[in-house]
Design a protein around this motif. Structure first.
Motif, short mmCIF file in Angstrom:
data_model
loop_
_atom_site.label_atom_id
_atom_site.label_comp_id
_atom_site.label_asym_id
_atom_site.label_seq_id
_atom_site.Cartn_x
_atom_site.Cartn_y
_atom_site.Cartn_z
N ALA A 155 0.81 -1.22 0.00
CA ALA A 155 0.00 0.00 0.00
C ALA A 155 0.85 1.27 0.00
CB ALA A 155 -0.93 0.01 1.20
N HIS A 156 2.05 1.19 0.56
CA HIS A 156 2.93 2.35 0.60
C HIS A 156 3.62 2.62 -0.74
CE1 HIS A 156 5.21 -1.24 1.55
NE2 HIS A 156 6.30 -0.61 1.17
N LEU A 157 3.46 1.72 -1.70
CA LEU A 157 4.10 1.85 -3.01
C LEU A 157 3.11 2.10 -4.14
CD1 LEU A 157 6.66 -1.09 -2.80
CD2 LEU A 157 7.10 1.32 -2.41
N VAL A 158 1.80 2.02 -3.86
CA VAL A 158 0.79 2.14 -4.91
C VAL A 158 -0.32 3.11 -4.51
CG1 VAL A 158 1.18 -0.19 -5.78
CG2 VAL A 158 -0.55 0.18 -4.06
N LYS A 159 -1.05 3.56 -5.53
CA LYS A 159 -2.25 4.38 -5.32
C LYS A 159 -3.40 3.64 -5.98
CE LYS A 159 -2.13 8.25 -7.38
NZ LYS A 159 -2.07 9.62 -7.92
N VAL A 160 -4.52 3.52 -5.27
CA VAL A 160 -5.67 2.75 -5.76
C VAL A 160 -6.85 3.69 -6.01
CG1 VAL A 160 -7.24 0.86 -5.24
CG2 VAL A 160 -4.89 0.76 -4.43
N ALA A 161 -7.53 3.47 -7.14
CA ALA A 161 -8.72 4.24 -7.47
C ALA A 161 -9.75 3.30 -8.09
CB ALA A 161 -8.39 5.35 -8.45
N ASP A 162 -11.03 3.67 -7.99
CA ASP A 162 -12.09 2.89 -8.63
C ASP A 162 -11.99 3.10 -10.14
OD1 ASP A 162 -13.10 1.90 -6.28
OD2 ASP A 162 -14.48 3.58 -6.01
N ALA A 163 -12.28 2.02 -10.86
CA ALA A 163 -12.21 2.11 -12.33
C ALA A 163 -13.50 2.61 -12.91
CB ALA A 163 -11.87 0.75 -12.91
#
Length: 59
Positions: free
Chosen positions: A51-59
């Motif tokens: 989680a500290h290396l990525v950014k998550v968003a809804d598609a």
């Protein structure tokens, strides 16, 4: 099943081998690369691990 977009924002340099392998498993191996994947429990667990290396968003 819903989809999520995952973007790599951090470098895997000086990280554990398992975190590097998790990024590759998600389809990420270069900075600022984005993939769209199904939001399964397995994928969400991998995202939580890095989680500290990525950014998550809804598609």
């Amino acid at each position: 099943m819903s989809k999520i977009k995952i973007t790599q924002t951090g470098s895997p340099i000086r990280r554990h081998k398992t975190q590097r392998a998790t990024l590759v498993g998600l389809g990420l191996n270069k900075m600022h690369r984005t993939v769209e994947v199904e939001a399964t429990p397995e994928v969400l667990g991998q995202v939580r691990k890095v989680a500290h290396l990525v950014k998550v968003a809804d598609a």
